[in-house]
Design an enzyme around this catalytic site. Structure first.
Site: not given
Length: 388
Positions: A116-117
């Site tokens: 997610g990052d």
């Protein structure tokens, strides 16, 4: 969170959700990032998913030496993507970019578990050309159903089937079930046409996202929680790729990957059949598009198992068999040009002896003979006698 309550009306009207939900999501992600036990589990899941992958490096994690306040994982020795000049000097940039895009698509469409990052500080280029990920505190999952719908959406985009694309958005949760999608179809077509320009090389994911955001204010569209993270992830990855190579175009890598998966993945056989047979007709153009897009020099394309399964399914399904026969003999003429084009695309990608093995031919012949006999020899009704 209390202050966000004062913005709920504005947030519902303009963003389609409560402002408090946005704050809750932010707080949840912050707490997840601080949970080292969860991060260790995330690393292990990614490690298992990419086990044996020649192009992706996931560090191992030592759970025995990890806990609430510390996490012990493998040291990654490589070049961070924060130093694009060093990557350009030491690696084949095009190959590295392709590796990164495909690994991201595999996370989304194959595993359903994605980083997610993936900002430049969390991605490394290794000396052997592999890509490595670190910092697994922020990961997210998408369901099997949503993975299938995302693949459908890509196929519908390739075939410019904007009605189905609007349906995909509804199935993904961007539109409520009761929303009439008819007014949205022309808007989607306009966005996609403008973004594509004259070819794939003109496509830019950031431009599409910007234009799609305008629709949020015109139609009852809401961005589902998980997909806001998906969009953010794709934008970050595209940004890294463009920094490394300004000429990079996302779809030039994404389309071949999806086409290849649809043609070769055993779990997507039913989906492939649904794509190729639409409204009772076999779609020659769709098959041709898929095969053209799936051409990729990085991995040899072997369609033997796909053709074998396709022949088996069509031959044993009376409706599909009839539709296929109609396609081959449309307008009472054998479609020689279509068949010749298909055979040309299959050259070198098919082992006929594996498709039509003696056992397979015998099994199929027995099935067809049994079906024929059942249709010709109708059961004789048992006579009944009424007592006088």
């Amino acid at each position: 969170r209390w202050l966000a309550g004062f913005l709920d009306d504005y947030s519902r009207r303009n963003l389609g959700c409560d402002a408090k939900l946005i704050v809750d999501e932010f707080g949840e992600k912050v707490l997840e990032e601080l949970d080292y036990n969860q991060e260790a589990r995330n690393i292990q899941d990614f490690y298992d998913n990419f086990r044996g992958d020649r192009f992706v490096k996931i560090p191992w994690v030592n759970t025995q030496l990890s806990g609430d306040e510390v996490i012990t994982m493998e040291w990654i020795d490589g070049i961070r993507c924060t130093d694009p000049a060093a990557i350009q000097r030491n690696l084949n940039v095009d190959n590295f970019i392709r590796t990164g895009v495909v690994s991201g698509l595999r996370q989304l469409l194959e595993f359903g578990l994605f980083h997610g990052d993936p900002h430049p500080g969390n991605i490394f280029a290794l000396a052997d050309g592999r890509i490595a990920y670190v910092d697994f505190g922020n990961v997210a999952e998408i369901s099997e159903k949503n993975k299938q719908v995302l693949i459908d959406a890509v196929v519908h985009a390739v075939n410019k089937d904007y009605v189905e694309m609007a349906g995909d958005f509804s199935r993904l949760g961007f539109l409520s079930e009761e929303t009439d999608i008819e007014p949205i179809v022309p808007a989607l077509e306009q966005i996609w046409t403008d973004s594509m320009g004259k070819s794939l090389s003109e496509f830019n994911f950031r431009n599409v996202t910007g234009k799609f955001n305008e629709l949020v204010f015109q139609y009852p569209i809401r961005i589902p929680e998980r997909f806001s993270l998906v969009i953010r992830t794709l934008l970050i990855q595209e940004g890294i790729c463009i920094t490394l190579s300004p000429q990079f175009k996302f779809l030039e890598v994404a389309y071949p990957y999806v086409a290849k998966r649809l043609l070769t993945d055993d779990s997507l056989r039913e989906r492939l059949t649904q794509v190729l047979f639409k409204d009772g007709e076999f779609q020659w153009d769709r098959l041709s598009n898929l095969m053209d897009l799936a051409q990729d020099d990085s991995v040899e394309l072997d369609l033997t198992d796909t053709i074998k399964d396709f022949v088996r399914v069509v031959a044993r399904d009376k409706v599909l068999r009839s539709q296929m026969l109609q396609a081959v003999t449309a307008n009472n003429q054998l479609q020689v040009q279509q068949l010749a084009s298909l055979l040309g695309k299959l050259d070198g990608k098919l082992e006929l002896n594996r498709v039509f093995s003696p056992n397979e031919v015998l099994s199929l012949a027995n099935f067809l003979m049994l079906e024929l006999s059942e249709s010709v020899v109708a059961p004789v009704p048992i006579p009944t006698f009424r007592q006088m």
